[in-house]
Design a protein around this motif. Structure first.
Motif, PDB file in Angstrom:
ATOM      1  N   TRP A   1       0.959  -1.250  -0.072  1.00 31.55           N
ATOM      2  CA  TRP A   1      -0.009  -0.032   0.095  1.00 31.55           C
ATOM      3  C   TRP A   1       0.837   1.200  -0.045  1.00 31.55           C
ATOM      4  O   TRP A   1       1.495   1.652   1.098  1.00 31.55           O
ATOM      5  N   LEU A   2       0.897   1.939  -1.206  1.00 31.53           N
ATOM      6  CA  LEU A   2       1.979   3.122  -1.415  1.00 31.53           C
ATOM      7  C   LEU A   2       1.453   4.266  -1.904  1.00 31.53           C
ATOM      8  O   LEU A   2       0.421   4.008  -2.663  1.00 31.53           O
ATOM      9  N   THR A   3       1.888   5.244  -1.729  1.00 23.87           N
ATOM     10  CA  THR A   3       1.570   6.469  -2.424  1.00 23.87           C
ATOM     11  C   THR A   3       2.083   6.808  -3.614  1.00 23.87           C
ATOM     12  O   THR A   3       3.056   6.013  -3.884  1.00 23.87           O
ATOM     13  N   PRO A   4       1.751   7.423  -4.682  1.00 25.05           N
ATOM     14  CA  PRO A   4       2.321   7.682  -5.883  1.00 25.05           C
ATOM     15  C   PRO A   4       3.865   7.960  -5.818  1.00 25.05           C
ATOM     16  O   PRO A   4       4.894   7.477  -6.320  1.00 25.05           O
ATOM     17  N   ALA A   5       4.183   8.598  -4.789  1.00 22.39           N
ATOM     18  CA  ALA A   5       5.658   9.255  -4.599  1.00 22.39           C
ATOM     19  C   ALA A   5       6.551   7.889  -4.013  1.00 22.39           C
ATOM     20  O   ALA A   5       7.631   7.546  -4.566  1.00 22.39           O
ATOM     21  N   GLU A   6       5.732   7.072  -3.113  1.00 25.01           N
ATOM     22  CA  GLU A   6       6.552   5.713  -2.614  1.00 25.01           C
ATOM     23  C   GLU A   6       6.524   4.600  -3.816  1.00 25.01           C
ATOM     24  O   GLU A   6       7.720   4.084  -3.942  1.00 25.01           O
ATOM     25  N   MET A   7       5.784   4.718  -4.544  1.00 27.44           N
ATOM     26  CA  MET A   7       5.571   3.778  -5.597  1.00 27.44           C
ATOM     27  C   MET A   7       6.986   4.130  -6.622  1.00 27.44           C
ATOM     28  O   MET A   7       7.662   3.216  -7.048  1.00 27.44           O
ATOM     29  N   ALA A   8       7.030   5.409  -6.755  1.00 29.60           N
ATOM     30  CA  ALA A   8       8.114   5.878  -7.753  1.00 29.60           C
ATOM     31  C   ALA A   8       9.453   5.469  -6.878  1.00 29.60           C
ATOM     32  O   ALA A   8      10.430   5.231  -7.482  1.00 29.60           O
ATOM     33  N   GLU A   9       9.586   5.730  -5.717  1.00 27.25           N
ATOM     34  CA  GLU A   9      10.728   5.457  -4.827  1.00 27.25           C
ATOM     35  C   GLU A   9      11.086   3.943  -4.874  1.00 27.25           C
ATOM     36  O   GLU A   9      12.236   3.606  -5.155  1.00 27.25           O
ATOM     37  N   VAL A  10      10.226   3.223  -4.854  1.00 26.01           N
ATOM     38  CA  VAL A  10      10.306   1.783  -4.847  1.00 26.01           C
ATOM     39  C   VAL A  10      10.775   1.393  -6.386  1.00 26.01           C
ATOM     40  O   VAL A  10      11.874   0.688  -6.419  1.00 26.01           O
ATOM     41  N   ALA A  11      10.339   1.803  -7.340  1.00 23.65           N
ATOM     42  CA  ALA A  11      10.850   1.532  -8.645  1.00 23.65           C
ATOM     43  C   ALA A  11      12.077   2.246  -8.904  1.00 23.65           C
ATOM     44  O   ALA A  11      12.824   1.233  -9.520  1.00 23.65           O
ATOM     45  N   ALA A  12      12.700   3.158  -8.381  1.00 23.45           N
ATOM     46  CA  ALA A  12      13.748   3.696  -8.535  1.00 23.45           C
ATOM     47  C   ALA A  12      15.058   2.917  -7.949  1.00 23.45           C
ATOM     48  O   ALA A  12      15.974   2.786  -8.295  1.00 23.45           O
ATOM     49  N   ALA A  13      14.661   2.458  -6.517  1.00 28.54           N
ATOM     50  CA  ALA A  13      15.332   1.452  -5.858  1.00 28.54           C
ATOM     51  C   ALA A  13      15.786   0.179  -6.693  1.00 28.54           C
ATOM     52  O   ALA A  13      16.933  -0.023  -6.906  1.00 28.54           O
ATOM     53  N   VAL A  14      14.899  -0.201  -7.396  1.00 30.80           N
ATOM     54  CA  VAL A  14      15.085  -1.495  -7.962  1.00 30.80           C
ATOM     55  C   VAL A  14      15.971  -1.220  -9.044  1.00 30.80           C
ATOM     56  O   VAL A  14      17.054  -1.734  -9.555  1.00 30.80           O
ATOM     57  N   ARG A  15      15.666   0.019 -10.094  1.00 31.60           N
ATOM     58  CA  ARG A  15      16.565   0.526 -10.948  1.00 31.60           C
ATOM     59  C   ARG A  15      18.004   0.683 -10.390  1.00 31.60           C
ATOM     60  O   ARG A  15      18.877   0.502 -11.297  1.00 31.60           O
ATOM     61  N   ALA A  16      18.068   1.180  -9.342  1.00 34.73           N
ATOM     62  CA  ALA A  16      19.328   1.555  -8.904  1.00 34.73           C
ATOM     63  C   ALA A  16      20.232   0.343  -8.485  1.00 34.73           C
ATOM     64  O   ALA A  16      21.484   0.064  -8.919  1.00 34.73           O
ATOM     65  N   VAL A  17      19.472  -0.791  -7.974  1.00 32.30           N
ATOM     66  CA  VAL A  17      20.084  -1.735  -7.717  1.00 32.30           C
ATOM     67  C   VAL A  17      20.775  -2.679  -8.980  1.00 32.30           C
ATOM     68  O   VAL A  17      21.693  -3.101  -9.293  1.00 32.30           O
ATOM     69  N   ALA A  18      19.798  -2.771 -10.006  1.00 30.93           N
ATOM     70  CA  ALA A  18      20.206  -3.391 -11.288  1.00 30.93           C
ATOM     71  C   ALA A  18      21.202  -2.597 -12.191  1.00 30.93           C
ATOM     72  O   ALA A  18      22.201  -3.093 -12.489  1.00 30.93           O
ATOM     73  N   GLY A  19      21.079  -1.179 -11.889  1.00 32.56           N
ATOM     74  CA  GLY A  19      22.093  -0.304 -12.460  1.00 32.56           C
ATOM     75  C   GLY A  19      23.669  -0.584 -12.002  1.00 32.56           C
ATOM     76  O   GLY A  19      24.610  -0.189 -12.774  1.00 32.56           O
ATOM     77  N   ARG A  20      23.645  -0.908 -10.871  1.00 36.09           N
ATOM     78  CA  ARG A  20      25.054  -1.520 -10.143  1.00 36.09           C
ATOM     79  C   ARG A  20      25.797  -2.612 -11.056  1.00 36.09           C
ATOM     80  O   ARG A  20      27.070  -2.609 -11.157  1.00 36.09           O
TER      81      ARG A  20
END
Length: 170
Positions: free
Chosen positions: A114-133
């Motif tokens: 259960w997330l806000t739009p900002a939290e959803m964007a934060e989760v997606a960015a975190a996944v992209r950041a891990v993959a980006g490494r």
């Protein structure tokens, strides 16, 4: 009428490219085909707008060493990529017993958060950041000896009720 990707070699090439750029030579080794055949089919996929030449890494040369990558996912390509992801997962489940047990830590997970739009964007960015490494490992020289392609499938989206219309932007 058959679509351009309805060919076994082209379908296999799209599957390989889902893991990152490859050259015709790399694709040929992986698929057991000739580099000429892979090069031909990559050009056909490029004509259809599904793949494009990737930037050449310094010192990697040109010509048959030219890497190819998927173009930005167009709406008609997304279902094909989802199908390739699903097929890759089915092959993993069917063949995992034949693979080194160190790879058996299948980390598939599914969550409803259960997330806000900002939290959803934060989760997606975190996944992209891990993959980006690990993105630099598209270059074979940057890979550890025991590395192999691993699918990371992430879909972060709001769940809509089947009976409720989507929300209008405020």
């Amino acid at each position: 009428m058959q679509s351009v990707e309805d060919h076994p070699i082209r379908e296999a090439l799209l599957g390989l490219l889902a893991n990152g750029p490859v050259t015709a030579n790399q694709a040929a080794r992986e698929l057991g085909e000739s580099s000429g055949s892979c090069s031909f089919h990559l050009r056909q996929l490029a004509r259809a707008g599904l793949v494009e030449e990737a930037p050449v890494l310094p010192g990697s040369g040109s010509g048959r060493r030219r890497p190819w990558r998927l173009t930005t996912a167009e709406p008609e390509l997304t279902p094909l990529l989802r199908e390739l992801e699903d097929e890759g997962y089915r092959r993993w489940i069917a063949g995992r017993d034949a693979v080194d047990p160190r790879w058996h830590a299948d980390e598939a997970a599914s969550h409803v958060l259960w997330l806000t739009p900002a939290e959803m964007a934060e989760v997606a960015a975190a996944v992209r950041a891990v993959a980006g490494r690990y993105a630099h490992r598209e270059n074979p020289d940057a890979r550890p000896a025991d590395a192999r392609p691993v699918a990371l499938v992430s879909r972060v989206f709001p769940l809509l009720s089947p009976t409720d219309p989507p929300e209008k932007p405020s």
